[in-house]
Design an enzyme around this catalytic site. Structure first.
Site, PDB file in Angstrom:
ATOM      1  N   GLU A 119       0.793  -1.234   0.000  1.00  0.00           N
ATOM      2  CA  GLU A 119       0.000   0.000   0.000  1.00  0.00           C
ATOM      3  C   GLU A 119       0.828   1.288   0.000  1.00  0.00           C
ATOM      4  O   GLU A 119       0.681   2.143   0.879  1.00  0.00           O
ATOM      5  CB  GLU A 119      -0.974  -0.003   1.184  1.00  0.00           C
ATOM      6  N   GLU A 135      -6.312  -7.470  -1.814  1.00  0.00           N
ATOM      7  CA  GLU A 135      -6.878  -7.443  -0.470  1.00  0.00           C
ATOM      8  C   GLU A 135      -8.343  -7.044  -0.577  1.00  0.00           C
ATOM      9  O   GLU A 135      -8.672  -6.072  -1.263  1.00  0.00           O
ATOM     10  CB  GLU A 135      -6.171  -6.426   0.440  1.00  0.00           C
TER      11      GLU A 135
END
Length: 447
Positions: free
Chosen positions: A220, A340
């Protein structure tokens, strides 16, 4: 899975028989037995995952991903009292047909650190990562290994900046991780060490091991100090090429959440909020970098939109996925993996039925892409836990033994993908002489 590797196509009768077997497998898959056995393959078939156009392939055949995240495997493997949980997790995952696990190949400067300081490693922890890779192979589960964190959990870019400050560097922001040459050199050194690691259990160098599906540059990445995205873009360009120069065999992905940025203002409507355009990431631009093989996207409607469960979460999930699949096809020409996704039990109004509905939405959206030969290449649940690890639960944990309805959904999706891959194999064996030989399967109302 219908086993076709050693079969010879005999025409329409065999194909219709195969479809009938496929239907039977679909309905029986929810019992959870046999999924792993049906997917078993010989060692000589355990080849690298590659990319062909906008799809993943193994041995020249399509490879659609149904997977999961469990980030803490290396740390658990480093302690003999918890190492067995790694094996237990892989066994449970394989029992419902999951084929890919995303986990951390980093732990920087903290408890049970892999990298205690720049280029200084704890050999016992590295042996624990060796165990994770070795054990994954035993259960025919491939690994996406992430190389650093954007966040401070397990060290991440804040730890790299701390190391830099300890070395006397004049650093003012955690985002200096992306721009300062010394910090870039720290990261490159870590990449080099991991990729060239020789597994002490298998004697296979990581960069030669087909068990590893792909390298992820960062979990991320965000660079809020530069909303233009230029700073992060420069880092991605340098690191993607660096990884590929050292390991041209494995796939590489960035690890982004998928936010649209300044290069595509017309796409901002798909972002969950206005803040998403200001975090320094830029989905299409980021993934046009040389060395990046596939796109990564995360889905967290419950933290991006509202922490109270609502139908808006499902609607957002569907539109978010469809937008990225379309862009991966139109602009990128590569697979997109929803690396995710999940919903937290800590959210207001949460119940397991909503979780099942959300998972079904993700799976159905991917299957719609699969039917068309699109870029939707798979998804990874956040996150799968074995029994007895509830104390690690961040709210998103799925324990197979305690979640029968969710496990049935996962298992059924695994079977669908396995059947589809097998049918694609038959298509290839026919040399595409049949007019769309997938029709007999795809007409089924399996959604």
């Amino acid at each position: 899975m219908i086993v076709v590797e050693n079969s010879i196509c005999t025409g329409d009768d065999r194909f219709e028989s195969m479809v009938e077997e496929a239907e039977n497998d679909l309905y029986s898959s929810s019992t959870h037995h046999g999924v792993y056995d049906l997917q078993d393959m010989e060692d000589d078939a355990w080849e690298m995952v590659a990319k062909s156009g906008n799809q993943f392939v193994v041995n020249g055949q399509p490879f659609y991903v149904n997977g999961f995240n469990t980030y803490w495997l290396m740390v658990f493997a480093a302690d003999q009292s918890t190492r067995g949980k790694v094996t237990e997790l892989f066994q449970q995952a394989s029992s419902v047909g999951l084929t890919v696990c995303r986990t951390w190949a980093f732990n920087d400067g903290q408890w049970r650190a892999l990298q205690k300081s720049p280029s200084v490693y704890d050999e016992d922890v590295f042996k624990a990562l060796d165990f994770v890779v070795s054990e994954a192979k035993k259960y025919k589960i491939r690994l996406i290994l992430s190389l650093v964190n954007n966040w401070d959990a397990y060290g991440g870019k804040p730890q790299y900046v701390k190391w830099g400050k300890d070395a006397g560097l004049n650093l003012t922001s955690d985002d200096d991780f992306f721009s300062h040459p010394t910090l870039r050199s720290y990261y490159k050194a870590h990449v080099k060490t991991v990729l060239n690691r020789v597994n002490t259990l298998t004697n296979i160098t990581y960069k030669e091991d087909p068990t590893i599906f792909a390298w992820e540059l960062m979990n991320e990445p965000r660079c809020t100090s530069d909303p233009s995205g230029d700073k992060l873009q420069s880092w991605i360009q340098e690191m993607a090429v660096y990884v590929k120069s050292m390991d041209p065999k494995h796939l590489v992905e960035i690890g982004t959440e998928g936010f649209y940025g300044p290069s595509t203002p017309e796409k901002a409507q798909f972002n969950p909020n206005s803040y998403a355009t200001q975090v320094g990431t830029d989905f299409i631009r980021n993934h046009q970098v040389i060395g990046v093989d596939f796109a990564s996207v995360h889905i967290y409607a419950d933290s991006w939109i509202s922490q109270t469960i609502s139908d808006a979460h499902v609607q957002f999930t569907k539109s978010w996925m469809e937008a990225h699949i379309a862009d991966a096809e139109k602009y990128l020409g590569m697979p997109v993996l929803f690396a995710e996704f999940g919903v937290s039990s800590k959210d207001g109004g949460y119940n397991s039925s909503f979780r099942d509905s959300l998972i079904n939405t993700v799976y159905k959206t991917l299957l719609n892409s699969t039917r068309k030969g699109g870029s939707g290449a798979g998804s990874l649940l956040w996150q799968l836990f074995p029994d007895g690890t509830d104390y690690m639960d961040d709210g998103y944990a799925i324990v197979i033994s305690k979640s029968p309805s969710t496990s049935n959904i996962i298992s059924l999706h695994s079977t669908r993908l396995a059947i589809f891959n097998s049918m694609c194999s038959w298509k290839c064996r026919w040399g595409c002489k049949k007019k769309n030989p997938l029709e007999a399967f795809l007409y089924l109302d399996y959604l």
